[in-house]
Design a protein around this motif. Structure first.
Motif, PDB file in Angstrom:
ATOM      1  N   HIS A 129       0.695  -1.205  -0.066  1.00 45.18           N
ATOM      2  CA  HIS A 129       0.073  -0.066  -0.116  1.00 45.18           C
ATOM      3  C   HIS A 129       0.706   1.158   0.037  1.00 45.18           C
ATOM      4  O   HIS A 129       0.593   2.278  -0.491  1.00 45.18           O
ATOM      5  CB  HIS A 129      -0.903   0.065   1.193  1.00 45.18           C
ATOM      6  CG  HIS A 129      -2.102  -0.629   1.003  1.00 45.18           C
ATOM      7  ND1 HIS A 129      -3.130  -0.908   1.827  1.00 45.18           N
ATOM      8  CD2 HIS A 129      -2.416  -2.028   0.021  1.00 45.18           C
ATOM      9  CE1 HIS A 129      -4.172  -1.708   1.311  1.00 45.18           C
ATOM     10  NE2 HIS A 129      -3.687  -2.267   0.182  1.00 45.18           N
ATOM     11  N   PRO A 130       1.904   1.291   0.674  1.00 49.79           N
ATOM     12  CA  PRO A 130       2.729   2.765   0.537  1.00 49.79           C
ATOM     13  C   PRO A 130       3.413   2.843  -0.566  1.00 49.79           C
ATOM     14  O   PRO A 130       3.420   4.124  -1.142  1.00 49.79           O
ATOM     15  CB  PRO A 130       3.897   2.315   1.682  1.00 49.79           C
ATOM     16  CG  PRO A 130       3.168   1.626   2.857  1.00 49.79           C
ATOM     17  CD  PRO A 130       2.500   0.462   1.864  1.00 49.79           C
ATOM     18  N   SER A 131       3.913   1.981  -1.333  1.00 48.85           N
ATOM     19  CA  SER A 131       4.293   1.863  -2.681  1.00 48.85           C
ATOM     20  C   SER A 131       3.170   2.464  -3.700  1.00 48.85           C
ATOM     21  O   SER A 131       3.457   3.246  -4.554  1.00 48.85           O
ATOM     22  CB  SER A 131       4.896   0.763  -3.181  1.00 48.85           C
ATOM     23  OG  SER A 131       5.951   0.372  -2.557  1.00 48.85           O
ATOM     24  N   VAL A 132       2.066   1.764  -3.693  1.00 51.42           N
ATOM     25  CA  VAL A 132       0.948   2.280  -4.280  1.00 51.42           C
ATOM     26  C   VAL A 132       0.414   3.667  -4.112  1.00 51.42           C
ATOM     27  O   VAL A 132       0.179   4.407  -5.241  1.00 51.42           O
ATOM     28  CB  VAL A 132      -0.280   1.330  -3.890  1.00 51.42           C
ATOM     29  CG1 VAL A 132      -1.617   1.623  -4.734  1.00 51.42           C
ATOM     30  CG2 VAL A 132       0.119  -0.124  -4.567  1.00 51.42           C
ATOM     31  N   GLY A 133       0.667   4.075  -2.900  1.00 53.66           N
ATOM     32  CA  GLY A 133       0.235   5.305  -2.277  1.00 53.66           C
ATOM     33  C   GLY A 133       1.383   6.491  -3.012  1.00 53.66           C
ATOM     34  O   GLY A 133       0.676   7.435  -3.541  1.00 53.66           O
ATOM     35  N   ALA A 134       2.645   6.225  -3.012  1.00 50.26           N
ATOM     36  CA  ALA A 134       3.624   6.955  -3.512  1.00 50.26           C
ATOM     37  C   ALA A 134       3.457   7.150  -5.046  1.00 50.26           C
ATOM     38  O   ALA A 134       3.475   8.189  -5.572  1.00 50.26           O
ATOM     39  CB  ALA A 134       4.838   6.377  -3.224  1.00 50.26           C
ATOM     40  N   TRP A 135       2.920   5.903  -5.697  1.00 55.15           N
ATOM     41  CA  TRP A 135       2.617   6.112  -7.110  1.00 55.15           C
ATOM     42  C   TRP A 135       1.339   6.755  -7.384  1.00 55.15           C
ATOM     43  O   TRP A 135       1.662   7.765  -8.391  1.00 55.15           O
ATOM     44  CB  TRP A 135       2.479   4.329  -7.593  1.00 55.15           C
ATOM     45  CG  TRP A 135       2.298   4.316  -8.930  1.00 55.15           C
ATOM     46  CD1 TRP A 135       2.978   5.022 -10.139  1.00 55.15           C
ATOM     47  CD2 TRP A 135       1.602   3.393  -9.597  1.00 55.15           C
ATOM     48  NE1 TRP A 135       2.724   4.634 -11.422  1.00 55.15           N
ATOM     49  CE2 TRP A 135       1.629   3.413 -11.085  1.00 55.15           C
ATOM     50  CE3 TRP A 135       0.536   2.488  -9.191  1.00 55.15           C
ATOM     51  CZ2 TRP A 135       0.830   2.701 -12.013  1.00 55.15           C
ATOM     52  CZ3 TRP A 135      -0.186   1.689 -10.170  1.00 55.15           C
ATOM     53  CH2 TRP A 135      -0.179   2.011 -11.694  1.00 55.15           C
ATOM     54  N   ILE A 136       0.566   6.783  -6.779  1.00 47.47           N
ATOM     55  CA  ILE A 136      -0.684   7.578  -7.001  1.00 47.47           C
ATOM     56  C   ILE A 136      -0.674   9.086  -6.686  1.00 47.47           C
ATOM     57  O   ILE A 136      -0.880   9.913  -7.494  1.00 47.47           O
ATOM     58  CB  ILE A 136      -1.918   7.350  -5.849  1.00 47.47           C
ATOM     59  CG1 ILE A 136      -2.339   5.754  -6.095  1.00 47.47           C
ATOM     60  CG2 ILE A 136      -3.108   8.321  -6.010  1.00 47.47           C
ATOM     61  CD1 ILE A 136      -3.231   5.266  -5.041  1.00 47.47           C
TER      62      ILE A 136
ATOM     63  N   VAL B 118      -6.137   1.266  -3.462  1.00 47.14           N
ATOM     64  CA  VAL B 118      -6.243   1.786  -4.852  1.00 47.14           C
ATOM     65  C   VAL B 118      -7.497   2.674  -4.767  1.00 47.14           C
ATOM     66  O   VAL B 118      -7.674   3.900  -5.045  1.00 47.14           O
ATOM     67  CB  VAL B 118      -6.179   0.993  -5.998  1.00 47.14           C
ATOM     68  CG1 VAL B 118      -6.523   1.863  -7.312  1.00 47.14           C
ATOM     69  CG2 VAL B 118      -4.587   0.524  -6.242  1.00 47.14           C
ATOM     70  N   PHE B 119      -8.534   1.985  -4.453  1.00 47.21           N
ATOM     71  CA  PHE B 119      -9.704   2.564  -4.838  1.00 47.21           C
ATOM     72  C   PHE B 119     -10.097   3.689  -4.140  1.00 47.21           C
ATOM     73  O   PHE B 119     -10.227   4.879  -4.576  1.00 47.21           O
ATOM     74  CB  PHE B 119     -10.924   1.617  -4.520  1.00 47.21           C
ATOM     75  CG  PHE B 119     -11.185   0.593  -5.471  1.00 47.21           C
ATOM     76  CD1 PHE B 119     -11.882   0.957  -7.005  1.00 47.21           C
ATOM     77  CD2 PHE B 119     -10.771  -0.666  -5.513  1.00 47.21           C
ATOM     78  CE1 PHE B 119     -11.912  -0.129  -7.796  1.00 47.21           C
ATOM     79  CE2 PHE B 119     -10.704  -1.801  -6.307  1.00 47.21           C
ATOM     80  CZ  PHE B 119     -11.277  -1.266  -7.572  1.00 47.21           C
ATOM     81  N   ALA B 120     -10.263   3.501  -2.684  1.00 47.64           N
ATOM     82  CA  ALA B 120     -10.482   4.951  -1.781  1.00 47.64           C
ATOM     83  C   ALA B 120      -9.205   6.060  -1.879  1.00 47.64           C
ATOM     84  O   ALA B 120      -9.657   7.253  -1.989  1.00 47.64           O
ATOM     85  CB  ALA B 120     -10.691   4.494  -0.355  1.00 47.64           C
ATOM     86  N   PRO B 121      -8.075   5.647  -2.049  1.00 46.62           N
ATOM     87  CA  PRO B 121      -7.052   6.878  -2.263  1.00 46.62           C
ATOM     88  C   PRO B 121      -7.098   7.508  -3.538  1.00 46.62           C
ATOM     89  O   PRO B 121      -7.079   8.721  -3.440  1.00 46.62           O
ATOM     90  CB  PRO B 121      -5.717   5.767  -2.030  1.00 46.62           C
ATOM     91  CG  PRO B 121      -6.194   4.537  -1.334  1.00 46.62           C
ATOM     92  CD  PRO B 121      -7.570   4.335  -1.778  1.00 46.62           C
ATOM     93  N   VAL B 122      -7.385   6.684  -4.555  1.00 49.32           N
ATOM     94  CA  VAL B 122      -7.601   7.516  -5.964  1.00 49.32           C
ATOM     95  C   VAL B 122      -8.682   8.477  -5.772  1.00 49.32           C
ATOM     96  O   VAL B 122      -8.594   9.462  -6.307  1.00 49.32           O
ATOM     97  CB  VAL B 122      -7.369   6.428  -6.936  1.00 49.32           C
ATOM     98  CG1 VAL B 122      -7.749   7.086  -8.133  1.00 49.32           C
ATOM     99  CG2 VAL B 122      -6.243   5.772  -7.062  1.00 49.32           C
ATOM    100  N   VAL B 123      -9.999   7.591  -5.392  1.00 44.13           N
ATOM    101  CA  VAL B 123     -11.111   8.585  -5.645  1.00 44.13           C
ATOM    102  C   VAL B 123     -10.999   9.899  -4.491  1.00 44.13           C
ATOM    103  O   VAL B 123     -11.267  10.813  -4.930  1.00 44.13           O
ATOM    104  CB  VAL B 123     -12.330   7.811  -5.059  1.00 44.13           C
ATOM    105  CG1 VAL B 123     -13.584   8.656  -4.621  1.00 44.13           C
ATOM    106  CG2 VAL B 123     -12.830   6.703  -5.805  1.00 44.13           C
ATOM    107  N   ALA B 124     -10.424   9.804  -3.479  1.00 43.37           N
ATOM    108  CA  ALA B 124      -9.854  10.823  -2.402  1.00 43.37           C
ATOM    109  C   ALA B 124      -9.174  11.808  -3.214  1.00 43.37           C
ATOM    110  O   ALA B 124      -9.188  12.974  -3.032  1.00 43.37           O
ATOM    111  CB  ALA B 124      -9.324  10.396  -1.252  1.00 43.37           C
TER     112      ALA B 124
END
Length: 410
Positions: free
Chosen positions: A54-61, A107-113
């Motif tokens: 999740h942290p890597s995904v967040g940094a990517w987002i 992915v879902f909630a962080p990207v929508v936010a």
């Protein structure tokens, strides 16, 4: 028009995600005849494996500008995973699918936010995030009703066949948001709207220097451990006591929970006036109370009614989370990274809680498990009450993150 499209994105993505979670849990227990201990062990391993990314995904987002494409791809993959679990409920398939679903959970909630932060001025953010939560909850209720009807009339596997249809509708809604309307710098918490200035992203160490984030992450891990297994345990207990009505009872529990989340989401729209900390305390206080009440009686009506507190606890938490992180990470450029790190920390707590709860149920029964989780939840509440600062920005500090020391760029 773009904000109407955002409403539909929240509603329809809730429909896709609603086909998972408690429904898969009950399906594995009743139709696939898995034991509680096996379910807990597999979900723990897959959950811990997936959420570590999740942290890597967040940094990517934070860095990427194709947020719409990421949502579309994730929606398709998630619906395929749900179908795979039902069509081939073997340990290897369920493990692989659940690891994928755990990754997509970041992915879902962080990207929508992030898209919301990039679309909406900060003064309107509480109201917009609360509106997002309302449409998400209504979508969950709609999906629970659909799955309850189809699962009771046909079979527990039938509702999962609807997931690709909801995925297709979600894609249409995502594409209705114009790509050029999203301010990607503001979406990562960088743009300063009053001055027009643009700061460089700070080092990832800014997360460690935010006292509010560190305290909240600690409490979130404990919260996840205690709250994560509760709905699944209630669903299992009801399913075992009432064979033939498993999906209907699970849907009833989800519907009751989601009905309670709607007023909580509306309350979050008033967070600028009420402050953040009082709302956080309400969310954390609901969990130990819910655990204790679940342990008192075995009556189905009682157990279903108690799930209103899930809407108060998890519902308030989920609606507040993107707003709290927007407060804490404003001006740092690390908004989605913080979301990913927090998701990993909470996910570790939740996955560990699922595994521990499964073994406690096997050894001591459901009521002992409910009491244990309630006791753990009290610890999380105390952390919030004693150590959590108010994150609502004052007018003179609207663009400053809540840090414990000076800035460090990198």
């Amino acid at each position: 028009m773009r904000l109407v499209a955002l409403d539909w994105v929240n509603f329809l993505l809730a429909d896709v995600r609603g086909g998972l979670g408690a429904y898969v849990n009950v399906y594995l227990l009743t139709d696939a005849h898995w034991s509680q201990a096996t379910i807990g062990a597999v979900l723990t391993v897959s959950g811990l494996t997936g959420i570590m990314l999740h942290p890597s995904v967040g940094a990517w987002i934070d860095k990427m500008r194709e947020k719409r494409a990421l949502l579309i791809a994730s929606t398709v993959v998630l619906s395929v995973c749900g179908l795979a679990v039902v069509w081939a409920p073997t340990i290897s398939v369920v493990l692989a699918a659940d690891i994928t679903m755990a990754i997509l959970g970041g992915v879902f909630a962080p990207v929508v936010a992030a898209i919301t932060v990039g679309l909406v001025h900060r003064d309107a953010l509480p109201a917009r995030l609360g509106r997002n939560a309302v449409f998400d909850r209504v979508g969950n209720i709609f999906m629970a009703v659909v799955m309850g009807i189809f699962g009771t009339i046909f079979s527990q596997g039938t509702p999962f066949l609807l997931l690709p249809g909801f995925a297709a509708l979600s894609i249409v809604a995502v594409l209705a948001i114009p790509a050029r309307a999203i301010d990607h710098e503001r979406a990562r918490g960088l743009a300063v709207e009053d001055t027009g200035a643009l700061r460089r992203p700070e080092s990832w160490r800014v997360l460690l220097r935010s006292r509010a984030l560190v305290v909240f992450a600690t409490a979130a891990a404990i919260f996840g451990f205690a709250n994560g297994p509760l709905l699944q345990l209630v669903a299992q207990k009801l399913a075992l006591a009432h064979p033939g009505y498993e999906t209907g009872l699970t849907s009833a529990a989800v519907i009751i929970t989601q009905l309670a989340t709607i007023p909580m989401a509306l309350l979050v729209t008033r967070a600028n006036a009420l402050g953040r900390k009082p709302l956080v305390i309400i969310a954390f206080a609901a969990v130990p109370l819910r655990g204790l009440l679940c342990a008192l009686f075995d009556n189905p009506s009682w157990l279903l009614g108690v799930q209103l507190l899930d809407g108060v606890g998890a519902g308030m938490y989920d609606a507040l989370l993107p707003l709290l992180l927007a407060d804490m990470m404003r001006g740092t450029g690390r908004y989605s990274l913080a979301r990913g790190v927090l998701g990993t920390i909470q996910g570790i707590g939740g996955s560990t809680g699922l595994g521990v709860a499964g073994f406690i149920v096997a050894a001591f029964g459901y009521n002992a498990t409910f009491r244990t989780l309630a006791a753990v939840a009290v610890i999380a509440l105390l952390v919030i009450v004693v150590a959590m600062p108010e994150t609502r920005p004052t007018p003179e500090k609207l663009d400053q993150p809540l840090l414990g020391s000076g800035p460090e760029r990198g």
